[in-house]
Design a protein around this motif. Structure first.
Motif, PDB file in Angstrom:
ATOM      1  N   ILE B   3       0.810  -1.160  -0.060  1.00  0.00           N
ATOM      2  CA  ILE B   3       0.033   0.133  -0.059  1.00  0.00           C
ATOM      3  C   ILE B   3       0.790   1.248  -0.067  1.00  0.00           C
ATOM      4  N   LEU B   4       0.235   2.170  -0.379  1.00  0.00           N
ATOM      5  CA  LEU B   4       1.051   3.572  -0.562  1.00  0.00           C
ATOM      6  C   LEU B   4      -0.052   4.558   0.085  1.00  0.00           C
ATOM      7  N   ILE B   5       0.770   5.403   1.184  1.00  0.00           N
ATOM      8  CA  ILE B   5       0.206   6.090   1.975  1.00  0.00           C
ATOM      9  C   ILE B   5       0.727   7.690   1.287  1.00  0.00           C
ATOM     10  N   PHE B  25       1.731  -5.653   5.874  1.00  0.00           N
ATOM     11  CA  PHE B  25       1.583  -4.602   4.746  1.00  0.00           C
ATOM     12  C   PHE B  25       2.809  -4.258   4.500  1.00  0.00           C
ATOM     13  N   VAL B  26       3.193  -4.248   3.208  1.00  0.00           N
ATOM     14  CA  VAL B  26       4.422  -3.382   2.865  1.00  0.00           C
ATOM     15  C   VAL B  26       3.944  -1.926   2.382  1.00  0.00           C
ATOM     16  N   CYS B  27       4.441  -1.065   3.345  1.00  0.00           N
ATOM     17  CA  CYS B  27       4.119   0.297   3.064  1.00  0.00           C
ATOM     18  C   CYS B  27       4.938   1.173   2.619  1.00  0.00           C
ATOM     19  N   GLU B  28       4.430   1.934   1.523  1.00  0.00           N
ATOM     20  CA  GLU B  28       5.380   3.027   1.044  1.00  0.00           C
ATOM     21  C   GLU B  28       4.610   4.359   1.265  1.00  0.00           C
ATOM     22  N   ALA B  42       5.672   4.438 -11.104  1.00  0.00           N
ATOM     23  CA  ALA B  42       6.700   3.405 -11.198  1.00  0.00           C
ATOM     24  C   ALA B  42       6.121   1.932 -10.618  1.00  0.00           C
ATOM     25  N   PHE B  43       5.068   2.145  -9.652  1.00  0.00           N
ATOM     26  CA  PHE B  43       4.650   0.917  -9.002  1.00  0.00           C
ATOM     27  C   PHE B  43       3.224   0.684  -8.900  1.00  0.00           C
ATOM     28  N   ASP B  44       2.906  -0.612  -8.830  1.00  0.00           N
ATOM     29  CA  ASP B  44       1.589  -0.993  -8.589  1.00  0.00           C
ATOM     30  C   ASP B  44       1.193  -1.212  -7.158  1.00  0.00           C
ATOM     31  N   TYR B  45      -0.051  -0.692  -6.589  1.00  0.00           N
ATOM     32  CA  TYR B  45      -0.324  -0.586  -5.479  1.00  0.00           C
ATOM     33  C   TYR B  45      -1.721  -1.470  -5.251  1.00  0.00           C
ATOM     34  N   SER B  71      -6.858   0.568 -12.235  1.00  0.00           N
ATOM     35  CA  SER B  71      -8.190   0.335 -11.748  1.00  0.00           C
ATOM     36  C   SER B  71      -8.637  -0.458 -10.682  1.00  0.00           C
ATOM     37  N   GLU B  72      -7.387  -1.291 -10.539  1.00  0.00           N
ATOM     38  CA  GLU B  72      -7.405  -2.423  -9.624  1.00  0.00           C
ATOM     39  C   GLU B  72      -7.196  -1.929  -8.351  1.00  0.00           C
ATOM     40  N   THR B  73      -6.467  -0.824  -8.140  1.00  0.00           N
ATOM     41  CA  THR B  73      -5.959  -0.107  -6.884  1.00  0.00           C
ATOM     42  C   THR B  73      -7.170   0.424  -6.016  1.00  0.00           C
ATOM     43  N   GLY B  74      -7.297   0.139  -4.733  1.00  0.00           N
ATOM     44  CA  GLY B  74      -8.350   0.372  -3.877  1.00  0.00           C
ATOM     45  C   GLY B  74      -7.890   1.861  -3.061  1.00  0.00           C
TER      46      GLY B  74
END
Lengths: 413, 225
Positions: B3-5, B25-28, B42-45, B71-74
Motif C-alpha cells: 500500500i501507498l500512504i 503490509f508493505v508500506c510506501e 513506477a509501481f502497482d499498489y 483500476s485495480e487499486t483500492g
C-alpha cells in the motif's frame, strides 16, 4: 414620531406663536391708526361747523352725529368714547365724541360731533378670524405639500429602508442603495454602503477563519491520536501510564468533536444547508431510534413513539437528520438507567419526553454554547446549541419544560 | 500486500506506516503530490491511502489518475474535512471509502482490510484465524467448522478484533467502530463491555478459546496465542 410630523408640529407651533404676537401687534396698530383718523375727522367736522356758524348759516341738528348748543362758559375740549342708544338701529352703539367750545361772533357754542366707531372686540375678532383663517390655510397647504414631498422625497428613502431591512449577511452582498438626490440622505447611504461592505468582508473572513481553524485542528489531532495509539501498543507500559494515555485519547476525541461541531454551527449559520423540502419527521425519528435501539436497551431505557398525527416541516433534510440525532443523543446521555423516553408526534408539535429526577436549573441557558448542567465528561456542551441553531434557521420553535418527572422538548412549526 | 500512504503531515504518515507495517503490509510513503505521482507511475499498489489536501496539488486529481491508470487499486481517502460535499465528491470519483481526521489507527486498518477484501478477493475470501473461519461476504463465522450465531454488532466486534489482532483496541475506538456517530456521549465502557461479554460467552459455548485480553483502564487486546 415621523420626521415630517415633528417638523410640521414645531413649525405650526411656532407659527401659532408668531401669529398670536402678530394679532396683538395688528390690534394696537389698527387701533392707533383708526383712533387718530377718527380724531382727525372729528376735528375737521368741528372746524367745518365752526366755519358755517361764522357765516351765520344754520346747522342742522343731526343727533347723535352733530349737536350744537349755546352755552355760557368756554370749557376744555373733551374727546371720549360714549355709548348711545340708536332708535333706528334699535341698539346701543359705540361713538367717538368730540366736545369743543368755540367763541363765534360773541356767542359760545358747544359743538359736539360724534362718529360711529368699531368696537375693540370687533377689531380683535376680525383680526383673530383673519389670522386663524391664514393659519388653517397654512395647515391645509402643508398637508398637501407634505403629501407631495412624501411621495417624491421619501420614496427612495423608504425603498432604501426596505433594502436595509432585507439585508442579510448570509447573502454576502453589500447593500446597494438608491440615490435620493438629497445631500443628507445620500451621505447616510454612502456611509451605510461602506459599513455593509466592511461588515460583509469581516463576516466572510471570520467564517473562513473558523472553517480553516476547524480543519487545521484536525490534522495535529490526528497526529497526536496516531502517536498515542502507537504508544499504547508498546509493551512496557504500566497501568497508570495506560490510563493517562487513555485520558489523552478521550480528550483528543472530545476536542475533535467540539471543533467539528463548531464548524457545523458555522456552516449552518452561513446557510450552507438550505435545500428545503417537506420533511415528515416520523420515519426520521424511527430510523434514528432503531439505530440507537441497542444503546437505549443497554441502559434499560424504554422508548415509546406515539403518533396521533403527522409532523411535517419544510426544511433541509441534512439539518433535520442532525436535529433529531442530536436531540436523541442528548436524551440518551441524560436519561437515567431504567428510565423512559416518550416521543409524541402530533400535527402541530413534536414532543420528546425523557425521565429525569429534577428540572434543569437554568432552562434559559440550556441552548447556549458550552453550557453544561451535567457532569458528563464526554459532553461537548454543543449538542443543544446545534439543535437550537437548526430550529432557528428552519423556522421551528423549541421549548424546554419539566413536568411530572419528565424533561420535555417541544418542537413547533 | 502493498500500500501507498499519501499524507503531507510527516508525523501522521510515519505513525500510520508504523501501525500498518505490523500488519502484513508493505508500506510506501509519499509526503507530497509530486512523490505520490512518481511512485504511482513506477509501481502497482493494492491500495492507496490518500490525503486529499496536499500542499502541491489536489488529492482528488491523484484520485482520478489512479482510477484511470490503476483500476485495480483500492482508494481510501483521508481528509480533515468531514463535509458532506467532500465525502460525496471523493466517492463519486471512485474512492472506496472515506475516513475523517482524527481517526483511530485500528479503524484505518479495518477500513483498509475491508476494501482489500472487497477488491482483491471479490468476496470469495475466507478469513482464517486458528479455530475461526469468517466469511465476510456472508457475514458468517464458523468455529471448528460449526456456525456461530452472532448479532450484527457481535460480528462487527469479532471482525474488528481479528483484523486488529495483537493491537490494543481502546474502548472508545471499539464504541465508535460499532456505533459510529451515535456514540459521542454515552459511557463507552458499559456498552463495549456488555457486547464483548456476550461475544465471549457465545465463543466459549461453541468451544472456542478466549483470545481477548483486558488491557486495564484502556481497552482490550486480541492475542494470537
Amino acid at each position: 414620531m415621523k420626521l415630517l410630523k415633528k417638523i410640521n408640529r414645531d413649525y405650526l407651533l411656532s407659527s401659532a406663536l408668531v401669529l398670536l404676537f402678530g394679532l396683538m401687534a395688528s390690534y394696537f396698530l389698527i387701533n392707533q391708526l383708526v383712533f387718530s383718523e377718527i380724531e382727525e375727522s372729528l376735528n375737521a367736522s368741528a372746524s367745518r361747523i365752526e366755519k358755517q356758524l361764522k357765516q351765520q348759516k344754520k346747522i342742522p341738528n343731526l343727533y347723535p352725529l352733530i349737536e350744537v348748543n349755546v352755552v355760557k362758559n368756554l370749557q376744555h375740549i373733551v374727546l371720549k368714547d360714549t355709548s348711545i342708544y340708536d332708535p333706528i338701529e334699535g341698539e346701543s352703539e359705540m361713538f367717538k365724541e368730540l366736545n369743543t367750545y368755540r367763541n363765534i361772533n360773541g356767542q359760545i357754542y358747544h359743538i359736539t360731533v360724534r362718529t360711529l366707531t368699531v368696537e375693540k372686540t370687533d377689531i380683535v375678532m376680525s383680526i383673530f378670524l383673519g389670522i386663524t383663517g391664514i393659519f388653517l390655510l397654512l395647515i391645509v397647504a402643508l398637508y398637501f405639500i407634505n403629501k407631495k414631498t412624501a411621495s417624491s422625497i421619501w420614496k427612495p428613502f423608504n425603498e432604501n429602508l426596505e433594502r436595509l431591512r432585507t439585508f442579510s449577511l448570509k447573502d454576502r452582498k453589500k447593500i446597494v442603495l438608491q440615490e435620493t438626490g438629497i445631500t443628507e440622505f445620500d451621505e447616510l447611504n454612502s456611509r451605510i454602503a461602506e459599513l455593509s461592505e466592511k461588515v460583509v468582508s469581516d463576516y466572510i473572513s471570520l467564517k473562513e477563519f473558523t472553517e480553516n481553524a476547524s480543519h487545521e485542528i484536525q490534522t495535529p489531532l490526528a497526529v497526536i491520536q496516531a502517536k498515542t495509539e502507537n504508544l499504547v501498543n508498546s509493551q512496557s507500559l504500566t497501568k497508570d501510564q495506560l490510563e493517562v494515555l487513555y485520558s489523552i485519547l478521550e480528550n483528543i476525541n472530545r476536542l475533535s468533536k467540539m471543533s467539528s461541531t463548531l464548524l457545523l454551527l458555522t456552516k449552518i449559520e452561513s446557510a450552507q444547508f438550505s435545500e428545503p423540502e417537506d420533511i415528515d419527521f416520523a420515519p426520521l425519528i424511527r430510523d434514528n431510534i432503531d439505530a440507537m435501539k441497542e444503546l437505549f436497551d443497554l441502559r434499560h431505557i424504554k422508548t415509546n413513539i406515539a403518533q396521533p398525527g403527522i409532523f411535517k416541516v419544510k426544511m433541509d433534510r441534512t439539518l433535520a437528520t442532525i436535529l433529531i440525532n442530536n436531540l436523541l443523543k442528548n436524551i440518551l446521555m441524560h436519561t437515567p438507567e431504567k428510565g423512559e423516553v416518550i416521543i409524541k408526534i402530533r400535527q402541530e408539535s413534536l414532543v420528546f419526553a425523557n425521565s429525569g429526577k429534577q428540572a434543569l436549573k437554568d432552562k434559559e441557558r440550556i441552548f447556549d454554547r458550552f453550557y453544561k448542567e451535567s457532569t458528563a465528561e464526554s459532553s461537548t456542551g454543543l449538542g443543544l446549541a446545534l439543535v437550537k441553531k437548526i430550529c432557528e434557521v428552519s423556522n421551528l420553535k423549541i421549548d424546554y419544560s419539566y413536568e411530572k418527572n419528565m424533561h420535555l422538548f417541544m418542537l413547533r412549526n | 500486500m502493498k500500500i501507498l500512504i499519501v499524507e503531507d503531515e510527516k508525523n501522521l504518515l510515519d505513525s500510520m506506516a508504523t501501525y500498518l507495517q505490523k500488519e502484513v503490509f508493505v508500506c510506501e510513503k509519499a509526503a507530497n503530490y509530486f512523490t505520490a505521482e512518481d511512485k504511482l507511475a513506477a509501481f502497482d499498489y493494492d491500495l492507496v491511502v490518500l490525503d486529499i489536501t496536499l500542499p502541491d496539488g489536489n488529492g482528488l486529481d491523484l484520485l482520478q489518475q489512479i482510477k484511470e491508470n490503476h483500476s485495480e487499486t483500492g482508494i481510501l481517502i483521508v481528509s480533515a474535512r468531514n463535509s458532506l460535499d467532500d465525502k460525496l465528491r471523493g466517492l463519486d470519483l471512485g474512492a472506496d471509502d472515506y475516513i475523517t481526521k482524527p481517526f483511530h489507527l485500528s479503524e484505518l486498518n479495518s477500513r483498509i482490510r475491508a476494501i482489500l477484501r472487497r477488491r482483491k478477493y471479490k468476496g470469495t475470501n475466507v478469513l482464517k484465524f486458528n479455530e475461526f473461519r469468517i466469511l465476510p461476504e456472508q457475514r458468517e463465522v464458523n468455529i471448528h467448522d460449526k456456525p456461530l450465531s452472532l448479532t450484527p454488532k457481535e460480528y462487527e466486534l469479532l471482525l474488528y478484533f481479528i483484523t486488529n489482532k495483537n493491537h490494543v483496541l481502546t474502548r472508545q475506538s471499539i464504541a465508535e467502530h460499532l456505533w459510529g456517530d451515535y456514540m459521542d456521549s454515552a459511557d463507552h465502557f458499559d456498552f463495549v463491555y456488555t457486547h464483548l461479554n456476550n461475544l465471549r460467552k457465545k465463543i466459549k459455548n461453541a468451544g472456542g478459546k478466549d483470545y481477548v485480553q483486558t488491557v486495564y483502564g484502556i481497552g482490550y487486546k486480541f492475542i494470537e496465542q
